[in-house]
Design an enzyme around this catalytic site. Structure first.
Site, PDB file in Angstrom:
ATOM      1  CB  CYS A  60     -10.637  23.425  18.615  1.00 52.62           C
ATOM      2  SG  CYS A  60     -11.224  24.383  18.521  1.00 52.62           S
TER       3      CYS A  60
ATOM      4  N   GLY B 119       0.733  -1.174   0.034  1.00 49.28           N
ATOM      5  CA  GLY B 119       0.218  -0.073   0.151  1.00 49.28           C
ATOM      6  C   GLY B 119       1.348   0.950   0.175  1.00 49.28           C
TER       7      GLY B 119
ATOM      8  NE  ARG C 246       1.310   8.403   8.207  1.00 48.74           N
ATOM      9  CZ  ARG C 246       3.070   8.843   8.116  1.00 48.74           C
ATOM     10  NH1 ARG C 246       2.804   9.618   8.219  1.00 48.74           N
ATOM     11  NH2 ARG C 246       3.544   8.143   8.662  1.00 48.74           N
TER      12      ARG C 246
END
Ligand SMILES: *Cc1c(COP(=O)(O)O)cnc(C)c1O
Length: 428
Positions: free
Chosen positions: A353, A286, A323
Site C-alpha cells: 500500500c 560487493g 531498490r
C-alpha cells in the site's frame, strides 16, 4: 518464441522450455518453491570473483567480499570456499562470516558507527583489520583494546574527495560525506594512531561510492590514495596495506562498466608507475560479485489495463526488491516463458500500500495473469535490504550449480515474524 535479450546476465539464457539459470529451468523452481523467489548462480559469482583475481595476478592481494551486498550464508560459503576475505559493517555480519567458517584474520570491519559491543566482539574474534572512520572512533577502539589487553589492527578510512559520478545516496567519498577521515586530518590522525598503545597501524583504506560505471573515479582515487600514503609515511608512520574499497558497478540497463580484470590491470600500472605496485593490496567488492548472479522470480497476479496507464500487479513488492522505491533504480524484467509480440506498455507494481511500490515503469511485455517473470540483476542489495513491511514474509533463496539447485533460505512465515514480539496485555 519472442525471447528478449539478456545483456550482462551471465548464465541466464532462453532455451526450449523457457528461461534457464545455468542448467536449471526457472519455471521449475517457481513451481517447487513458489514466488517471489530469489535464485542465484554459483558459476556467475565465481566468474565475477575470477575476473578480480586475474586483474591482480602477479600482485599480493586480499579480496574481501562486502557482505552487505548479499549476506546469505549459502552465498558467504561460496566466497569463503573460494578463498575470499570479508568486509563487514556490523557484529551481525561478523557472526555470519564466522558461522560459515571464514578465518577471522581475513575479516575487515568498516562502518562509521561501530559500537563498543561490536568492537569487543571483533577484538575477541581476532579480526584482521578495523577500518576506522573517525578520530573519535580511534580513541574508543584504543580504550577497548587496552581494556582487553590487546592491540587492535587498524587502517584509517580516508576520504579522498573523489566524485564517483553515481547516485547521491551511494556516493561516499566526497568531501562533505559522513564517511571517512577528511583529507587534511589524515596525517595527524595517523600520527595519533601510531602513538596509541592499544592500536597497531596496518593499512589505509577508502571507498568512494557504489555502482560506479567509469574508470575515471577509480584512477583518481588511486592517485589521491598514493599521495596520502606518501604524506603519512613521510611523517614517519609506515602504512602496510592499501585498500581501495568496492564500488565497481554492473550492467542493469545498458551501462558498460569496465570489467574488474581490465580495471585492475589498468590501476595496477598506475600503482607500478608510482612505485606501490608490490604493496599488499585489498579491495572490497560487493555488487560486482553478486548483482548479476541473481534474479527474483515473481508471478503476475492481476492486469489492470487503463485509459492512461496499464498496471501489472505482481506478487513481489518493495519489501522484497527495495531498490526501485529507494533509488529509482532500474531492474530488467523478462518473462520465464515468452509469449507473442510484446506490444503493451505496463507499469509493473507490487501489492504493498504505497505508490512507491513499483518494480518497473513502462515495460513492453506480452502478459497474462499467472505468467511468471524474472526481475534481473537482483543478487545485490535486494534480499539484504528486504523487510517485512505489510507483514510480508521475506522470500526463499535458491542457489543453482549446473543442473542442481539447493534451497539456502526457506520462506519466512508470519510465525517467524511474530516470534520476537510480546503482547501488551494478557493474551486473550
Ligand atoms: C558497501 C561497501 C562496499 C561494497 O560496495 P559495492 O558497491 O557493493 O562494491 C565496500 N566497502 C565499504 C566500506 C562499503 O560500505
Amino acid at each position: 518464441m519472442n525471447a528478449p535479450d539478456l545483456p550482462g546476465q551471465p548464465h541466464l539464457a532462453y532455451r526450449a522450455g523457457g528461461l534457464f539459470f545455468e542448467d536449471v529451468r526457472l519455471a521449475d523452481l517457481a513451481e517447487q518453491h513458489g514466488t517471489p523467489l530469489f535464485v542465484y548462480s554459483k558459476a556467475a559469482m565465481l566468474e565475477a570473483l575470477q575476473a578480480y583475481q586475474r586483474g591482480f595476478s602477479g600482485r599480493q592481494v586480499q579480496i574481501c567480499y562486502a557482505v552487505k551486498a548479499n549476506p546469505a550464508l549459502g552465498v558467504l560459503q561460496v566466497f569463503a570456499e573460494a578463498g575470499c576475505g570479508f568486509d563487514i559493517v556490523s557484529a551481525g555480519e561478523l557472526e555470519r562470516v564466522l558461522a560459515v567458517g571464514a578465518s577471522a584474520n581475513r575479516v575487515i570491519f568498516s562502518g562509521v558507527g561501530k559500537t563498543r559491543a561490536e568492537m569487543r566482539a571483533a577484538l575477541e574474534a581476532g579480526i584482521g583489520c578495523f577500518n576506522v572512520e573517525s578520530e573519535s572512533e580511534l580513541e574508543v577502539l584504543n580504550q577497548m583494546a587496552l581494556a582487553m589487553g590487546l592491540r587492535a589492527p587498524v587502517s584509517l578510512r580516508v576520504n579522498p574527495n573523489v566524485d564517483p559520478q553515481t547516485h547521491p545516496y551511494i556516493s561516499t567519498g566526497l568531501k562533505n560525506s559522513k564517511f571517512g577521515i577528511a583529507h587534511e586530518r589524515v596525517v595527524p590522525a595517523y600520527q595519533r594512531a601510531a602513538a596509541l598503545a592499544g592500536v597497531r597501524v596496518v593499512g589505509i583504506d577508502c571507498h568512494i561510492g557504489s555502482q560506479i560505471t567509469q574508470e575515471g573515479p577509480f584512477l583518481e582515487a588511486v592517485e589521491r590514495m598514493i599521495d596520502l600514503v606518501q604524506a603519512v609515511e613521510a611523517a614517519g608512520v609506515a602504512i602496510g596495506h592499501i585498500d581501495f574499497g568496492g564500488g565497481l558497478g554492473i550492467n542493469y540497463s545498458g551501462e558498460s562498466p569496465p570489467g574488474a580484470e581490465q580495471l585492475w590491470k589498468l590501476l595496477g600500472t598506475r600503482l607500478d608507475a608510482r612505485g606501490f605496485g608490490q604493496r599488499l593490496l585489498m579491495v572490497e567488492p560487493g555488487r560486482s560479485l553478486v548483482g548479476n548472479a541473481g534474479v527474483c522470480l515473481t508471478e503476475v497476479l492481476y492486469l489492470k489495463p487503463g485509459e492512461q496507464m496499464n498496471y501489472c500487479v505482481v506478487d513481489a513488492a518493495m519489501n522484497d526488491l527495495p531498490r526501485p522505491a529507494m533509488y529509482q533504480a532500474y531492474h530488467g524484467i523478462v518473462p520465464l516463458m515468452p509469449r507473442g509480440q510484446a506490444n503493451t506498455i505496463w507499469q509493473v507494481v507490487g501489492p504493498v500500500c504505497e505508490s512507491g511500490d513499483w518494480i518497473g515503469h513502462d515495460r513492453a511485455l506480452a502478459l497474462e495473469p499467472g505468467d511468471r517473470l524474472a526481475v534481473l540483476s537482483a543478487g545485490a542489495f535486494c534480499m539484504s535490504m528486504a523487510s517485512n513491511y505489510n507483514s510480508r514474509g521475506r522470500p526463499p533463496e535458491v542457489l543453482v550449480e549446473g543442473n542442481c539447485s539447493r534451497l539456502i533460505r526457506r520462506r519466512e512465515t508470519v510465525a517467524d515474524q511474530m516470534s520476537v514480539e510480546l503482547l501488551s496485555t494478557k493474551a486473550p
